[in-house]
Design an enzyme around this catalytic site. Sequence first.
Site, mmCIF file in Angstrom:
data_model
loop_
_atom_site.group_PDB
_atom_site.id
_atom_site.type_symbol
_atom_site.label_atom_id
_atom_site.label_comp_id
_atom_site.label_asym_id
_atom_site.label_seq_id
_atom_site.Cartn_x
_atom_site.Cartn_y
_atom_site.Cartn_z
ATOM 1 N N ASP A 143 18.496 56.336 -16.398
ATOM 2 C CA ASP A 143 18.986 54.974 -16.285
ATOM 3 C C ASP A 143 19.774 54.662 -17.550
ATOM 4 O O ASP A 143 19.543 55.254 -18.603
ATOM 5 C CB ASP A 143 17.823 53.985 -16.171
ATOM 6 C CG ASP A 143 17.111 54.069 -14.827
ATOM 7 O OD1 ASP A 143 17.449 54.977 -14.027
ATOM 8 O OD2 ASP A 143 16.229 53.239 -14.572
ATOM 9 N N HIS A 219 16.282 63.462 -16.704
ATOM 10 C CA HIS A 219 16.147 64.544 -15.739
ATOM 11 C C HIS A 219 17.357 65.467 -15.807
ATOM 12 O O HIS A 219 18.353 65.173 -16.473
ATOM 13 C CB HIS A 219 16.028 63.965 -14.322
ATOM 14 C CG HIS A 219 14.859 63.043 -14.133
ATOM 15 N ND1 HIS A 219 13.808 63.335 -13.288
ATOM 16 C CD2 HIS A 219 14.564 61.827 -14.673
ATOM 17 C CE1 HIS A 219 12.935 62.352 -13.311
ATOM 18 N NE2 HIS A 219 13.368 61.425 -14.149
ATOM 19 N N SER A 330 17.364 55.486 -25.872
ATOM 20 C CA SER A 330 18.348 56.006 -26.809
ATOM 21 C C SER A 330 19.630 56.361 -26.074
ATOM 22 O O SER A 330 20.133 55.547 -25.309
ATOM 23 C CB SER A 330 17.788 57.209 -27.555
ATOM 24 O OG SER A 330 18.620 57.535 -28.640
#
Length: 361
Positions: A143, A219, A330
């Site tokens: 995200d 991911h 981050s």
Amino acid sequence: DRKKLHTAPVGHAFRLRPFHVLVATGGGYAGYRKYEDYRLEQLEKRGIEVPVKLASEWEVALYKSVPTRLLSRAWGRLNQVELPTWLRKPVYSLYIWTFGVNMKEAAVEDLHHYRNLSEFFRRKLKPQARPVCCLHSVISPSDGKILNFGQVKNCEVEQVKGVTYSLESFLGPRISTEELHFSQAPPGNSFQQQLVTKEGNELYHCVIYLAPGDYHCFHSPTDWRVSHRRHFPGSLMSVNPGVARWIKELFCHNERVVLTGDWKHGFFSLTAVGATNVGSIRIYFDQDLHTNSPRYSKGSYNDFSFISNNNKEGIPMRKGEHLGEFNLGSTIVLIFEAPKDFKFHLKAGQKIRFGEALGSL
């Protein structure tokens, strides 16, 4: 019979040490920069274009004087402290309200389930919350917000529009093609040309900023094989868009973990960049990795080969497979090789979620 009262000179009682001056000055300046970032964000929301103003060398040095590595380690220990059951809901609810967290997507919605802040930050999602796009070759690994994307040109990569960093400084010296099992690259002089292993291909990049309220796991963005890990100990300055617009080569200053390998079109890399309070970067298949550790000094890097050390063909990763996590939020930077007809399906500044399409051929 009077007793003498011994007093220390005023100068000794209020002696200021250089470290205290640096912390106070650097902390105050960091606070001022936070205010400036907020002001710029408000101008952008009103559609007012803000000219790029880069930090000078002394401003960067002043910011780096703040002991962000030490503070981040302290924050990490604080996050591990188990909260009393009665305190969990108020604390997490405040965080949810502040950063706009959507708990309906969490695998466990009950706030009392999370024993400490670290568990809450690293909460897992419901399986159906992030469907993985099967139609496109590269998906978003996390995200976040798209800061920049496009072709790499002249060995420079844009961290935000108009502010660049050196490709070689960011990735470090090139790893041998023999170690990565690449096909031999065509002869080239620049670092960028050396990374492109197939004639007619180009080098592309994409920068994704994870805000504190975002899902903090990342991911695999495609089917690829991870052959090498390079860990750069470094500073832990903020990487929010305002600071990225202000400090040139911000990502080269900060601590980061570079995963390098190959996919069906050649070179592929994913870099997890640390930030303030995000000194801990975890890669699930790499148990030897320890970030923001006092044992490592800034300005160095350490390598680990998943081929020579594990006597195998690297670590195969499937698109959408769990790869790692941050403790707060981050930045992820993708740099990869692809044919010239590769197209991004993005807009700068847009919000994106893990599993959505980044681009395809």
